[in-house]
Design a protein around this motif. Structure first.
Motif, PDB file in Angstrom:
ATOM      1  N   LEU A   1      62.980   2.470  65.477  1.00 21.04           N
ATOM      2  CA  LEU A   1      64.072   1.735  64.815  1.00 21.04           C
ATOM      3  C   LEU A   1      64.911   0.995  65.855  1.00 21.04           C
ATOM      4  N   GLY A   2      65.178   1.664  66.986  1.00 16.73           N
ATOM      5  CA  GLY A   2      65.921   1.018  68.056  1.00 16.73           C
ATOM      6  C   GLY A   2      65.149  -0.177  68.604  1.00 16.73           C
ATOM      7  N   GLY A   3      63.836  -0.012  68.749  1.00 15.29           N
ATOM      8  CA  GLY A   3      62.996  -1.098  69.243  1.00 15.29           C
ATOM      9  C   GLY A   3      62.998  -2.289  68.298  1.00 15.29           C
ATOM     10  N   LEU A   4      62.948  -1.992  67.010  1.00 14.94           N
ATOM     11  CA  LEU A   4      62.964  -3.061  65.999  1.00 14.94           C
ATOM     12  C   LEU A   4      64.245  -3.888  66.121  1.00 14.94           C
ATOM     13  N   ILE A   5      65.382  -3.191  66.219  1.00 17.13           N
ATOM     14  CA  ILE A   5      66.676  -3.867  66.322  1.00 17.13           C
ATOM     15  C   ILE A   5      66.724  -4.724  67.586  1.00 17.13           C
ATOM     16  N   MET A   6      66.351  -4.134  68.714  1.00 18.33           N
ATOM     17  CA  MET A   6      66.504  -4.825  69.994  1.00 18.33           C
ATOM     18  C   MET A   6      65.456  -5.917  70.209  1.00 18.33           C
TER      19      MET A   6
ATOM     20  N   THR B   1      47.936   9.370  80.156  1.00 16.46           N
ATOM     21  CA  THR B   1      48.902   9.000  79.115  1.00 16.46           C
ATOM     22  C   THR B   1      48.791   7.500  78.880  1.00 16.46           C
ATOM     23  N   TYR B   2      48.551   7.138  77.634  1.00 17.83           N
ATOM     24  CA  TYR B   2      48.525   5.731  77.235  1.00 17.83           C
ATOM     25  C   TYR B   2      49.841   5.404  76.544  1.00 17.83           C
ATOM     26  N   THR B   3      50.282   4.155  76.681  1.00 23.02           N
ATOM     27  CA  THR B   3      51.594   3.807  76.139  1.00 23.02           C
ATOM     28  C   THR B   3      51.590   2.439  75.478  1.00 23.02           C
ATOM     29  N   CYS B   4      52.529   2.266  74.539  1.00 17.58           N
ATOM     30  CA  CYS B   4      52.803   0.953  73.947  1.00 17.58           C
ATOM     31  C   CYS B   4      54.196   0.550  74.411  1.00 17.58           C
ATOM     32  N   GLU B   5      54.299  -0.567  75.150  1.00 21.71           N
ATOM     33  CA  GLU B   5      55.568  -1.003  75.713  1.00 21.71           C
ATOM     34  C   GLU B   5      55.990  -2.325  75.073  1.00 21.71           C
ATOM     35  N   GLY B   6      57.219  -2.349  74.590  1.00 25.39           N
ATOM     36  CA  GLY B   6      57.724  -3.587  73.998  1.00 25.39           C
ATOM     37  C   GLY B   6      58.832  -4.168  74.857  1.00 25.39           C
ATOM     38  N   MET B   7      58.951  -5.516  74.835  1.00 24.23           N
ATOM     39  CA  MET B   7      60.080  -6.120  75.544  1.00 24.23           C
ATOM     40  C   MET B   7      61.238  -6.333  74.560  1.00 24.23           C
ATOM     41  N   MET B   8      62.407  -5.886  74.957  1.00 17.38           N
ATOM     42  CA  MET B   8      63.588  -6.024  74.114  1.00 17.38           C
ATOM     43  C   MET B   8      64.277  -7.365  74.384  1.00 17.38           C
ATOM     44  N   GLY B   9      65.298  -7.685  73.587  1.00 21.61           N
ATOM     45  CA  GLY B   9      65.976  -8.977  73.685  1.00 21.61           C
ATOM     46  C   GLY B   9      66.610  -9.242  75.031  1.00 21.61           C
ATOM     47  N   ASP B  10      66.907  -8.196  75.774  1.00 17.07           N
ATOM     48  CA  ASP B  10      67.542  -8.368  77.081  1.00 17.07           C
ATOM     49  C   ASP B  10      66.535  -8.325  78.225  1.00 17.07           C
ATOM     50  N   GLY B  11      65.254  -8.314  77.888  1.00 13.28           N
ATOM     51  CA  GLY B  11      64.223  -8.338  78.923  1.00 13.28           C
ATOM     52  C   GLY B  11      63.803  -6.967  79.432  1.00 13.28           C
ATOM     53  N   LYS B  12      64.484  -5.918  78.973  1.00 10.04           N
ATOM     54  CA  LYS B  12      64.078  -4.569  79.383  1.00 10.04           C
ATOM     55  C   LYS B  12      62.872  -4.107  78.556  1.00 10.04           C
TER      56      LYS B  12
END
Lengths: 468, 468
Positions: free
Chosen positions: A265-270, A210-221
């Motif tokens: 959409l949640g990722g974009l916001i955060m 499984t390959y993944t794309c991981e983004g960091m949100m504004g709170d560091g999560k």
């Protein structure tokens, strides 16, 4: 300016909920865990969809549509698969006023039904590769719902492909990963995702990789924004997806699957939101320039309408707000909340001096600009702010990522951000220990940042973090 | 050429099924009444969607998304509404591994949940009109399913709008009817629909007026391709959709709803298909020109690829078929089945003479054409055949429509086509009599062909027909 949202530093989850409500992006639906995506939110999703769809088509996949209802028996065919899903299923027991002879399940994914039809449609090697994608709603009963991130119903695309060889399947899973997912996330959403391999523990049930794309949100999560799976021959064997080879034998196909959803959409916001609201990258924004009549005055309405037309003619997605019976301050707060990249404020005082004010959402700058120069200024701002949002997010990720050498350090660092640690210092046992403390291995990378083929490669780096 | 499909004249319903299967447009799903829309069918639907979506947005409506699951209690709120739907409902009784406290219904339409949220979102006259549209799947349990025409699950758009006055609501219901539905059907789908008013008996439950687009199919029957409803204040009262007026009072809104669905795919097939397969109007066709390498030969592959590129550069949606290991005859039959508007056949013999053969699907003509002239010939054919398909369908409709003066004549004429008869010669009682013989009043028109406001207007004409 009055406080509109709970500040992020005070309570990040509440800030997220406030923003979604006040920017009118979505509401909770009447059935627990479901959501209503309001026009302001849906317009952003439509643009994500269009950009993603174009990339998926460029990679050769074709869209199709499979039914919402799946016979219960289908889900039992692949044991590993049903174990992953059964507690999440919604089951229809009554239809047409009667109890059904066999209950049907509302699809948690279309994987099984697509497998069934792939088996029917594939006969010879000439039918390969078979590259299918579907845009649809799916249902996974959710006990702790959070809008866009975890909802009982969500919208997504799921791709399913069958290939003649393992190499072809691997190349395609990676092509989607990089050319569709990573490219969209980095270059359109402006989210500097890290792309890597999931560990065996985090792998999709039934996948060989499984390959993944991981983004960091504004709170560091961390937020997992999209995954692409190699399924080996596991799935093809469960559904008997086979083909006659050029040499005449009968072979099982090698399959892949890959998905992204309204979770983006949640990722974009955060990722991009600030204490004043959403910030939408210009390439994604349904409204790129928001022309506002500040208040009535000689020639103001006409000047604003002309600017709207000139921006539209220059290819800018533009909206005109001339609701002068609503206080300007309230409209400006709303525009900040919605995250329009650029506002063009047209008022009597500035106009008397031949100016309109160009306000950039990304940095909050306000520049009185000669009316004749507004179009050029807006185009320059849109171009610069697409990069600026990405670069801010990247700087944030770097500032919150530390390189450490032990598991204990990594778990500690994950309290505020991401930890990069040698995978050899974690291992299967360390991963379980981290999980016990709410920290997961988001993905594995090679030392040069590239995506490994297997977690058994030497010198891999693990990213550990708390995650949504 | 070998017989590929059951001829239409022999058995029209079987021809329809054969065509859908052999052109690979769709399959039956595993749960009775559901369908799998295959890539060849879905690509046509995507183009219909895009064209419709653009028209709906041009009329000012915004897209949103409402949940699949609706609490059972919502459907009981409007008595008339639930009577129309309850035998068709699919009910979810189990979710997350448990029996649900309140069963939820899979939406047969989103009308009730949209009404609930309209009531929340509308406060003052400033919030009106509220113009919403949704693209979604809906479920209505179907006992006698037929692919695209009547399926337990189908894809559609449903628009729901709220207005301050009856006049505004009426104007909007008619704007969608003409500018979105009629325009798309006539000018893109090439189906010369008749647009009229439904009788009280045929009206949507709860509507004060239902407008319809009716197309004549190849067998002389009618197909309802889209409807637009004025709901008066009925629906607003049931869901308490109200607003404070500029004068300060509290008023119920006036609402409309309107929908079109994957049924349009069935209409397209039955309107334009012939005994060799589908014929897709060029504006709608996912592939407008299909360049075929007839067989290997010097320069043949290169010439075909060059033509593909030249056509693409000219803005034509083009595909190249160079599968020379599959017999040309079989590929040509498939191309006919799929209904590509133009084929460009490139073979060694013609190419030696400097020609390719331009084959038009609409009239079957085959024209050897100098390679340098192919692009111009294709563009001319696409332009002419968009009109030709519409004009053929119109001529067919006219040839199968008779004007009569009595109910008995109308019922007789409906055996083979449409009857136009004075509404005064039918009336409520005559309508019931016709229904008893399988004939329905498709719609009412004014003498000049325009759409009446009410069935009580004098001198109306009724169209009677058998229908899908």
């Amino acid at each position: 300016m009055a406080r509109v949202l709970t500040p992020r530093a005070e309570d990040f989850p509440r800030w997220y909920q406030d923003l979604i409500a006040k920017a009118k992006l979505a509401d909770n639906g009447p059935v627990r865990g479901t959501m209503v995506i309001r026009p302001a939110g849906y317009a952003i999703w439509e643009r994500m969809q269009a950009e993603m769809d174009a990339r998926i088509k460029a990679a050769g996949a074709e869209n199709a549509y499979f039914p919402l209802f799946i016979p219960e028996s289908y889900l039992k065919r692949e044991a590993e698969h049903v174990e992953g899903f059964s507690p999440e299923l919604a089951v229809v027991t009554h239809g047409g006023g009667k109890q059904l002879a066999e209950p049907v399940v509302v699809r948690p994914t279309s994987e099984t039904v697509i497998g069934e039809f792939m088996a029917k449609w594939i006969d010879s090697y000439r039918d390969l590769p078979l590259l299918l994608n579907q845009w649809a709603n799916v249902v996974r009963w959710e006990l702790r719902p959070r809008i866009f991130l975890r909802t009982s119903e969500f919208l997504w695309q799921e791709g399913h492909t069958a290939h003649a060889t393992r190499e072809d399947a691997r190349a395609y899973a990676r092509r989607i990963l990089h050319e569709a997912y990573e490219d969209l996330m980095v270059n359109v959403l402006g989210i500097p995702v890290v792309v890597g391999l999931k560990t065996a523990r985090e792998r999709f049930a039934g996948a060989t990789a499984t390959y993944t794309c991981e983004g960091m949100m504004g709170d560091g999560k961390a937020l997992q924004l999209g995954t692409s799976h190699e399924l080996g021959q596991n799935f093809a064997k469960a559904f008997d997806i086979s083909y006659s080879s050029a040499e005449g034998g009968r072979e099982h196909a090698w399959t892949t699957s890959w998905g992204t959803s309204t979770r983006m959409l949640g990722g974009l916001i955060m990722c991009h939101g600030d204490d004043n609201g959403l910030r939408v990258p210009p390439k994604l924004a349904p409204v790129q320039a928001y022309v506002m009549v500040v208040k009535d005055g000689e020639g103001v309405g006409e000047a604003a309408a002309k600017l709207r037309d000139a921006l539209r003619d220059a290819g800018v997605r533009v909206a005109l707000d001339d609701r002068v019976d609503t206080p300007f301050g309230r409209r400006a707060v709303d525009a900040e909340l919605r995250g329009y990249p650029v506002r063009v404020e047209v008022g009597p005082r500035d106009l008397a001096a031949g100016n309109a004010v160009v306000v950039r959402r990304t940095d909050g700058s306000k520049s009185p600009t000669p009316v004749a120069d507004v179009v050029a200024a807006v185009l320059a701002a849109l171009d610069a702010d697409q990069r600026a949002l990405h670069d801010q997010a990247l700087a944030h990720r770097k500032s919150r990522t530390v390189e450490v050498s032990t598991l204990a350090e990594a778990i500690e660092a994950a309290a505020t951000g991401w930890a990069m640690v040698p995978w050899s210092a974690v291992g299967v046992q360390g991963e379980a220990e981290a999980n016990g403390q709410g920290v997961t291995v988001r993905c594995l990378l090679r030392a040069d940042g590239s995506v490994p083929d297997s977690e058994d490669e030497s010198d891999l780096v693990a990213i550990l973090a708390r995650a949504y």
